[in-house]
Design a protein around this motif. Structure first.
Motif, mmCIF file in Angstrom:
data_model
loop_
_atom_site.group_PDB
_atom_site.id
_atom_site.type_symbol
_atom_site.label_atom_id
_atom_site.label_comp_id
_atom_site.label_asym_id
_atom_site.label_seq_id
_atom_site.Cartn_x
_atom_site.Cartn_y
_atom_site.Cartn_z
ATOM 1 N N GLY A 118 1.027 -1.019 -0.191
ATOM 2 C CA GLY A 118 0.355 -0.169 -0.169
ATOM 3 C C GLY A 118 1.207 1.462 0.014
ATOM 4 O O GLY A 118 0.257 2.166 0.300
ATOM 5 N N ASP A 119 2.220 0.927 0.454
ATOM 6 C CA ASP A 119 2.911 2.565 0.172
ATOM 7 C C ASP A 119 4.219 1.996 -0.815
ATOM 8 O O ASP A 119 3.502 1.175 -1.806
ATOM 9 N N ASP A 120 4.710 3.548 -1.365
ATOM 10 C CA ASP A 120 6.075 2.814 -2.438
ATOM 11 C C ASP A 120 6.514 2.182 -2.321
ATOM 12 O O ASP A 120 7.312 1.238 -3.062
ATOM 13 N N LEU A 145 5.935 10.643 -1.118
ATOM 14 C CA LEU A 145 5.511 9.822 -2.018
ATOM 15 C C LEU A 145 6.611 10.035 -3.282
ATOM 16 O O LEU A 145 6.943 10.805 -3.147
ATOM 17 N N ASP A 146 6.702 9.006 -4.790
ATOM 18 C CA ASP A 146 7.725 10.179 -6.336
ATOM 19 C C ASP A 146 6.283 10.026 -6.770
ATOM 20 O O ASP A 146 5.039 9.385 -6.630
ATOM 21 N N ALA A 169 11.396 7.613 -2.408
ATOM 22 C CA ALA A 169 10.194 7.985 -1.675
ATOM 23 C C ALA A 169 10.370 7.259 -0.376
ATOM 24 O O ALA A 169 9.771 7.756 0.399
ATOM 25 N N ARG A 204 3.229 7.284 3.371
ATOM 26 C CA ARG A 204 1.672 9.010 2.851
ATOM 27 C C ARG A 204 1.378 8.688 3.530
ATOM 28 O O ARG A 204 0.250 9.218 3.647
#
Lengths: 331, 331
Positions: free
Chosen positions: A32-34, B217-218, B82, B150
């Protein structure tokens, strides 16, 4: 794919069975994140392996999706077993031609069954539209310096295998509907299909080999081809005695020559092949008592290559070493 | 592919530039065994991300192979940036329709250039015959507990971006040979093409954000789409002031409306978007002095969603958030 299709696909993979197949204490941050975050235990090294499975190359086009999901993860985890690692987590890069919900449901359930069986969590992935391509990267951990590689075999070691040989190739014959020998009972057919559909990486046996075995790998390309890898990496000769090769009862339904060919050259067995210093020989009885079907099939010598004794003394192998099924016609 | 073809392919990837792009002290065992071994530094967490690139989906069919090799790794490494991670290693799962030596040569050189630029070693992979599919899994490390996610944005934070917006989308227009504005000089065309062909993940800026930024994030799907991810994960509203969006000089050759659309919705910029507690505001001048083109583009508030001010006050965004190029017609 459109964004709503991705959301749909996410429903099949973002399940508790896949994300928390094991206690997950190593997973600091999952999907769910990068990127995902893992916390290795102190004193451990990270073990990493990547495999791709393509329809028509690594499995028949009409492979049942649940079995395919199971197999994709099992085959990758077998590389962790070969390094004597403990599984931590995996990522899935899945390319799909269409969003076929029954297919996704079955595939993800098979994948979840394997995740549970091997105690490994899904921590990330990527889904794209394209020809079916299943990319799995597995991560594991092993106490620093104790991973088993291919390069440590020494003259005088025993050559051992962790389970019966040839079942993968015979299982494929059953799955593909080839004409079967009259002596093969239904139970034997079931056993072989299961061996082909759901290979069982030898994780527990692998962990027993830490600091004990001198070299090892998992047999995926066939005994002779994989033995060659150990011989070459370690700079030794491996002697294999055909009379000592372990085969399942089901495999005995075939003619001896077919059986021997599958045991030597059949792929997809995913059992461990390893070398053991002679001083550790007593472990074999302990492992067998604990349910690991370990057999001595030969020995390690100075020299190079793989020599086979089929009753006429040890001689270099003629012909192709490995079993290359599912390869395209122009290979 | 036949075994000799695999050996041929190995020649392009088993190069010093790819296996020892960085000092490699983390790589305890590289390519050639069942799995690779990595040694993380003490107190570090592992960061893992997987990406797949498919021709016709993620890049034009006729993408030059050297640029494709570079881009495949750059895009994956941007996820490490990120998370504010330091790159360690990557694996490559490559599916190829044919063994095309000039293509492999160019692709591997582009990949090696990126490996060197981002100081990341190739530690494993898998090559198969099939439709072109490039799967990259990147591994990095970050001090435990300091990865940027995030979900940490809080009301009162500043919303910042790490570099100019819209260059990726404008670069694609140049690469695809679209009709270009008269005011776009050759140097500007070169700049934009380079921005598209060889994205530069903001690794160094990312590392500056550790323990300082609150969320990040990117930008790969476009500013608005990615801002939405932060707003949702953090449970906040993000206000974006269009007048503050940073754009390159080259981008100014287009009409203001096209420029704004690309800055808001264009993908492929691979610059960082992050939130910064107001007490850390002085860092921005320090980062700019160090060559990182950080800009404040808005602020974080209680509420939800992304609100945009184009000169008439903050309002929720109408229409599609992200820029979905190269998607197939039936998406």
């Amino acid at each position: 794919m459109a964004l709503d299709e991705f959301a749909l696909i996410g429903r099949y993979f973002r399940t508790a069975q896949l994300e928390r197949a094991t206690d997950a204490s190593a997973t600091a941050l999952g999907i769910g994140d990068d990127a995902a975050l893992l916390q290795l235990a102190a004193g451990q090294q990270l073990v990493v392996s990547t495999d791709s499975l393509l329809a028509g190359v690594h499995f028949p086009e009409r492979y049942p999706p649940a079995e395919l999901g199971y197999r994709a993860l099992a085959v990758a985890v077998s590389d962790l077993a070969a390094m004597t690692a403990t599984p931590l987590a995996f990522t899935l890069a899945l390319s799909l031609p269409t969003v076929d919900e029954p297919w996704l449901q079955a595939f993800s359930l098979g994948l979840a069954a394997a995740a549970r069986d091997f105690a490994i969590n899904l921590i990330g992935g990527d889904t794209t539209r394209g020809p079916l391509n299943i990319g799995v990267t597995v991560l594991g951990q092993v106490p620093a310096g104790q991973a088993l590689t291919r390069s440590g075999a020494r003259g005088g070691d025993l050559l051992c295998v962790g389970g019966p040989l040839g079942d993968g190739a015979a299982g494929l014959a059953v799955v593909q509907g080839e004409s079967l020998p009259a002596g093969l009972a239904i139970a034997g057919q079931d056993y072989l299909q299961q061996r082909f559909w759901r290979p069982q990486p030898q994780l527990l046996l692998g962990q027993q080999l830490r600091g004990v075995a001198s070299a090892g790998l998992d047999i995926s390309d066939g005994l002779l081809a994989d033995a060659e890898h150990i011989a070459e990496s370690s700079g030794v000769a491996l002697h294999i005695n055909a009379a000592q090769l372990p085969g399942s009862e089901a495999l005995s339904a075939w003619a001896p020559r077919q059986k021997l060919d599958w045991m030597l050259r059949g792929g997809d067995d995913y059992v461990l092949l390893f070398t053991l210093p002679a001083r550790e020989k007593a472990r074999i009885a302990q492992w067998r008592a604990a349910g690991h079907a370990v057999s001595v099939i030969g020995s390690v010598h100075a020299g190079s290559g793989v020599l086979l004794d089929v009753g006429k003394g040890y001689a270099p192998i003629a012909g192709e070493r490995g079993y290359q099924h599912f390869r395209s016609a122009n290979d």
